[in-house]
Design a protein around this motif. Structure first.
Motif, PDB file in Angstrom:
ATOM      1  N   ALA A  89       0.858  -1.652  -0.462  1.00 23.27           N
ATOM      2  CA  ALA A  89       0.169   0.184   0.490  1.00 23.27           C
ATOM      3  C   ALA A  89       0.841   1.376   0.247  1.00 23.27           C
ATOM      4  O   ALA A  89       0.442   2.119  -0.977  1.00 23.27           O
ATOM      5  CB  ALA A  89      -1.198  -0.014   0.917  1.00 23.27           C
ATOM      6  N   GLY A  90       1.778   1.325   0.644  1.00 27.07           N
ATOM      7  CA  GLY A  90       2.691   2.055   1.307  1.00 27.07           C
ATOM      8  C   GLY A  90       3.739   2.348   0.171  1.00 27.07           C
ATOM      9  O   GLY A  90       4.561   4.010  -0.142  1.00 27.07           O
ATOM     10  N   LEU A  91       4.387   1.550  -0.629  1.00 25.34           N
ATOM     11  CA  LEU A  91       5.103   1.602  -1.912  1.00 25.34           C
ATOM     12  C   LEU A  91       5.561   2.534  -2.955  1.00 25.34           C
ATOM     13  O   LEU A  91       4.000   2.158  -3.636  1.00 25.34           O
ATOM     14  CB  LEU A  91       5.828   0.079  -2.351  1.00 25.34           C
ATOM     15  N   THR A  92       6.871   2.774  -3.173  1.00 28.32           N
ATOM     16  CA  THR A  92       6.432   3.969  -4.247  1.00 28.32           C
ATOM     17  C   THR A  92       7.055   3.027  -5.860  1.00 28.32           C
ATOM     18  O   THR A  92       7.118   4.254  -6.896  1.00 28.32           O
ATOM     19  CB  THR A  92       6.863   5.401  -3.972  1.00 28.32           C
ATOM     20  N   VAL A 115       7.716   2.405   4.429  1.00 29.71           N
ATOM     21  CA  VAL A 115       8.183   0.878   4.906  1.00 29.71           C
ATOM     22  C   VAL A 115       7.729   0.674   6.766  1.00 29.71           C
ATOM     23  O   VAL A 115       8.449   1.145   7.440  1.00 29.71           O
ATOM     24  CB  VAL A 115       9.480   0.292   4.532  1.00 29.71           C
ATOM     25  N   GLN A 116       6.965  -0.521   6.778  1.00 26.86           N
ATOM     26  CA  GLN A 116       6.761  -0.879   8.320  1.00 26.86           C
ATOM     27  C   GLN A 116       8.305  -2.043   8.412  1.00 26.86           C
ATOM     28  O   GLN A 116       7.037  -3.175   8.640  1.00 26.86           O
ATOM     29  CB  GLN A 116       5.630  -1.465   8.800  1.00 26.86           C
ATOM     30  N   ALA A 158      14.292  -9.239   3.611  1.00 30.13           N
ATOM     31  CA  ALA A 158      15.550  -8.126   4.490  1.00 30.13           C
ATOM     32  C   ALA A 158      14.898  -6.605   4.881  1.00 30.13           C
ATOM     33  O   ALA A 158      14.576  -6.322   3.004  1.00 30.13           O
ATOM     34  CB  ALA A 158      16.690  -8.331   4.065  1.00 30.13           C
ATOM     35  N   VAL A 159      15.022  -6.418   5.297  1.00 30.11           N
ATOM     36  CA  VAL A 159      14.383  -4.793   5.578  1.00 30.11           C
ATOM     37  C   VAL A 159      15.560  -4.106   6.232  1.00 30.11           C
ATOM     38  O   VAL A 159      15.879  -4.522   7.345  1.00 30.11           O
ATOM     39  CB  VAL A 159      12.814  -5.129   5.673  1.00 30.11           C
ATOM     40  N   GLY A 163      13.475   1.744   5.016  1.00 26.25           N
ATOM     41  CA  GLY A 163      13.507   1.071   4.302  1.00 26.25           C
ATOM     42  C   GLY A 163      14.602   0.731   3.064  1.00 26.25           C
ATOM     43  O   GLY A 163      15.786   1.634   3.452  1.00 26.25           O
ATOM     44  N   PRO A 164      14.830   0.284   1.836  1.00 26.90           N
ATOM     45  CA  PRO A 164      14.572  -0.806   1.614  1.00 26.90           C
ATOM     46  C   PRO A 164      13.509  -2.104   1.929  1.00 26.90           C
ATOM     47  O   PRO A 164      14.123  -2.435   3.233  1.00 26.90           O
ATOM     48  CB  PRO A 164      14.682   0.146  -0.276  1.00 26.90           C
ATOM     49  N   ILE A 165      13.138  -2.339   1.237  1.00 24.25           N
ATOM     50  CA  ILE A 165      12.360  -4.261   1.482  1.00 24.25           C
ATOM     51  C   ILE A 165      13.376  -5.062  -0.056  1.00 24.25           C
ATOM     52  O   ILE A 165      13.389  -4.756  -1.120  1.00 24.25           O
ATOM     53  CB  ILE A 165      11.404  -4.529   1.243  1.00 24.25           C
TER      54      ILE A 165
END
Length: 374
Positions: A89-92, A115-116, A158-159, A163-165
């Motif tokens: 949802a929050g990724l760009t 990123v959570q 990994a995170v 971020g990033p993921i």
């Protein structure tokens, strides 16, 4: 009197400078650091890099439907139900990278945005446990990674806070972490990828491919076995394509060659292939024939360019057709018994001599050449 005036002006000037300096420092302190880019975590020696600008795609009528689909984890259900939130949802920005060297099938996925990190690690551990695995969390550089200790080599996620993921296999995941942490050059430092990206231009979706000398030599051997005439495709050094969104959808592709003559020959072959494909009945039925006929292919020195533009309405219609074809390719779900018949065994298979069901199609019997029937 003049001395006192000078001293007063000096104090006023000093106060103004001091006040301005404090205001500047406070303003700097309130500025948030730039968000990390997904490309910063892609190693410079990547063979292929594909990137998506998610806000631009979400704002597009043609592509937004793909991003609004409910995402599922195979065998577990919807991502939001499993994790308690949707990590997408929050990724760009999302980037797919394939290394130039390594085992076949190696790849890396990088996602940037809001990123959570803690929630994502918890979700990844839940998924591993739900599949009967044993989640292990380790720290690698500035990242925390989750892997299934009972399935070595099947990939890790990994995170780090903010971020990033990262998602990838063990060795390539560590290469991405090294790039993100500044211990290795990211793909932004690759002159070849930068050149292709510059030729493609700004795009909401873009892919760049850069071949190594070894890959080009192998390609030439495969295209001209036994030392035959060199194929013009063997002159390809790099290639790329992009989709720019706006009032019109602009698609652009570029191929970089090592010489002008093979580039021109390759262009002629691609134009012939375009014309043949545009006349193909299946291509015309799904609506791509007319679009292919509009694709411009032209050689410009050592570069080969392909361009086509279409309206947002045309793009929406084509995307809808592709989505329909994708739905047709999915296997149909297994039929289920009505609740009243659950547990009473499966219905008799078709062809057991019983009467056909109302929606069963019975093929006509075809006479054999000797007069019999089949």
């Amino acid at each position: 009197m003049q001395t006192r005036t000078r001293d007063g002006l000096a104090l006023l000037l000093a106060g103004a400078l001091l006040g301005g300096g404090i205001a500047w420092l406070l303003g700097r302190r309130q500025e948030s650091p730039p968000a990390p880019s997904a490309l910063d975590a892609v190693p410079a020696d990547a063979l292929l890099v594909a990137s998506l600008d998610l806000p631009a795609l979400r704002a597009s009528k043609a592509f937004a439907s793909f991003l609004r689909e409910e995402r599922e984890i195979p065998g577990l259900g919807k991502v939001r139900d499993v994790c308690g939130f949707d990590p997408m949802a929050g990724l760009t920005e999302v980037v797919l990278a394939i290394p130039a060297a390594g085992e076949g099938g190696d790849f890396g996925l990088v996602a940037a945005g809001a990123v959570q990190s803690e929630a994502l690690l918890t979700c990844a551990s839940k998924v591993v446990e739900a599949r009967g695995g044993q989640p292990v969390v380790t720290q690698i550089g500035s990242f925390h990674a989750v892997r299934d200790s009972s399935a070595e080599g099947r990939g890790e996620i990994a995170v780090r806070p903010g971020g990033p993921i990262l998602l990838g296999g063990g060795a390539y995941l560590r290469a991405m972490i090294d790039a993100a942490d500044g211990r290795a050059e990211p793909v932004r430092e690759s002159a070849a990828h930068r050149e292709v990206a510059r030729e493609v231009g700004e795009a909401a979706a873009r892919v760049t491919v850069v071949l190594t000398p070894e890959q080009r030599a192998e390609l030439e051997r495969e295209l001209a076995p036994g030392g035959g005439a060199r194929s013009p495709a063997a002159s390809v050094v790099a290639a790329g394509a992009g989709v720019a969104l706006g009032p019109e959808i602009a698609v652009r592709g570029v191929v970089l060659c090592d010489a002008e003559a093979p580039c021109a020959e390759l262009g002629a072959r691609l134009r012939a292939a375009r014309d043949a494909r545009a006349e193909d009945l299946a291509t015309r039925l799904i609506g791509f024939g007319a679009l292919l006929q509009r694709v411009e292919i032209a050689a410009e020195g050592k570069e080969l360019h392909a361009r086509v533009s279409l309206s947002a309405e045309e793009a929406s219609a084509l995307v809808a057709r592709l989505a329909s074809l994708r739905a047709l390719e999915r296997p149909a779900p297994a039929p289920r018994l009505p609740p009243a018949l659950e547990g009473r065994g499966a219905p008799p298979p078709a062809g057991d001599g019983g009467a056909p069901s109302p929606d069963e199609v019975v093929a006509p019997r075809r006479a054999e050449p000797d007069g019999g029937a089949r």
